[in-house]
Design a protein around this motif. Sequence first.
Motif, PDB file in Angstrom:
ATOM      1  N   UNK A 154      36.073  34.735  50.105  1.00 37.49           N
ATOM      2  CA  UNK A 154      35.864  33.880  48.928  1.00 37.49           C
ATOM      3  C   UNK A 154      35.832  34.716  47.649  1.00 37.49           C
ATOM      4  N   UNK A 155      35.116  35.820  47.683  1.00 35.44           N
ATOM      5  CA  UNK A 155      35.024  36.687  46.502  1.00 35.44           C
ATOM      6  C   UNK A 155      36.364  37.340  46.170  1.00 35.44           C
ATOM      7  N   UNK A 156      37.074  37.796  47.187  1.00 29.13           N
ATOM      8  CA  UNK A 156      38.384  38.420  46.965  1.00 29.13           C
ATOM      9  C   UNK A 156      39.342  37.419  46.328  1.00 29.13           C
ATOM     10  N   UNK A 157      39.339  36.189  46.834  1.00 31.16           N
ATOM     11  CA  UNK A 157      40.223  35.176  46.274  1.00 31.16           C
ATOM     12  C   UNK A 157      39.861  34.852  44.825  1.00 31.16           C
ATOM     13  N   UNK A 158      38.585  34.827  44.522  1.00 32.16           N
ATOM     14  CA  UNK A 158      38.166  34.604  43.134  1.00 32.16           C
ATOM     15  C   UNK A 158      38.622  35.740  42.219  1.00 32.16           C
ATOM     16  N   UNK A 159      38.447  36.970  42.696  1.00 35.23           N
ATOM     17  CA  UNK A 159      38.792  38.133  41.870  1.00 35.23           C
ATOM     18  C   UNK A 159      40.290  38.286  41.654  1.00 35.23           C
ATOM     19  N   UNK A 160      41.064  37.998  42.697  1.00 30.98           N
ATOM     20  CA  UNK A 160      42.496  38.255  42.632  1.00 30.98           C
ATOM     21  C   UNK A 160      43.329  37.003  42.393  1.00 30.98           C
ATOM     22  N   UNK A 161      42.730  35.936  41.937  1.00 32.28           N
ATOM     23  CA  UNK A 161      43.482  34.706  41.644  1.00 32.28           C
ATOM     24  C   UNK A 161      44.628  34.947  40.653  1.00 32.28           C
ATOM     25  N   UNK A 162      44.452  35.797  39.643  1.00 28.11           N
ATOM     26  CA  UNK A 162      45.567  36.036  38.712  1.00 28.11           C
ATOM     27  C   UNK A 162      46.782  36.711  39.357  1.00 28.11           C
ATOM     28  N   UNK A 163      46.611  37.335  40.509  1.00 26.51           N
ATOM     29  CA  UNK A 163      47.697  38.067  41.167  1.00 26.51           C
ATOM     30  C   UNK A 163      48.609  37.127  41.953  1.00 26.51           C
ATOM     31  N   UNK A 164      48.141  35.928  42.225  1.00 30.80           N
ATOM     32  CA  UNK A 164      48.918  34.981  43.015  1.00 30.80           C
ATOM     33  C   UNK A 164      50.244  34.705  42.304  1.00 30.80           C
TER      34      UNK A 164
END
Length: 86
Positions: free
Chosen positions: A28-38
């Motif tokens: 969950x935390x990784x997805x929050x942090x790296x959302x701009x990379x999607x």
Amino acid sequence: AALLPLLRFLCRRLPEPRYAKLLCNTTHRVLDLYAPVVGTSREVDSCLLVLRDRLWEELKLQAALMEIQGCLEPVIAASLASMSLA
């Protein structure tokens, strides 16, 4: 570059029961942090799709287990109560 190994690790270890609780929170935390990379890399997007599917399966499994636990609690409580009366 450091994101792909982390995503692969999360995909590989998420279904393991001994890591599931910790890795669900970590994911969950990784997805929050790296959302701009999607959307910037096909490899990252592919890993994110696999991770999403594995996380969804894990959450469904946990919900089913909680439901089973809820069904078993009254049975166990009744059994313990009848044992204490004997």
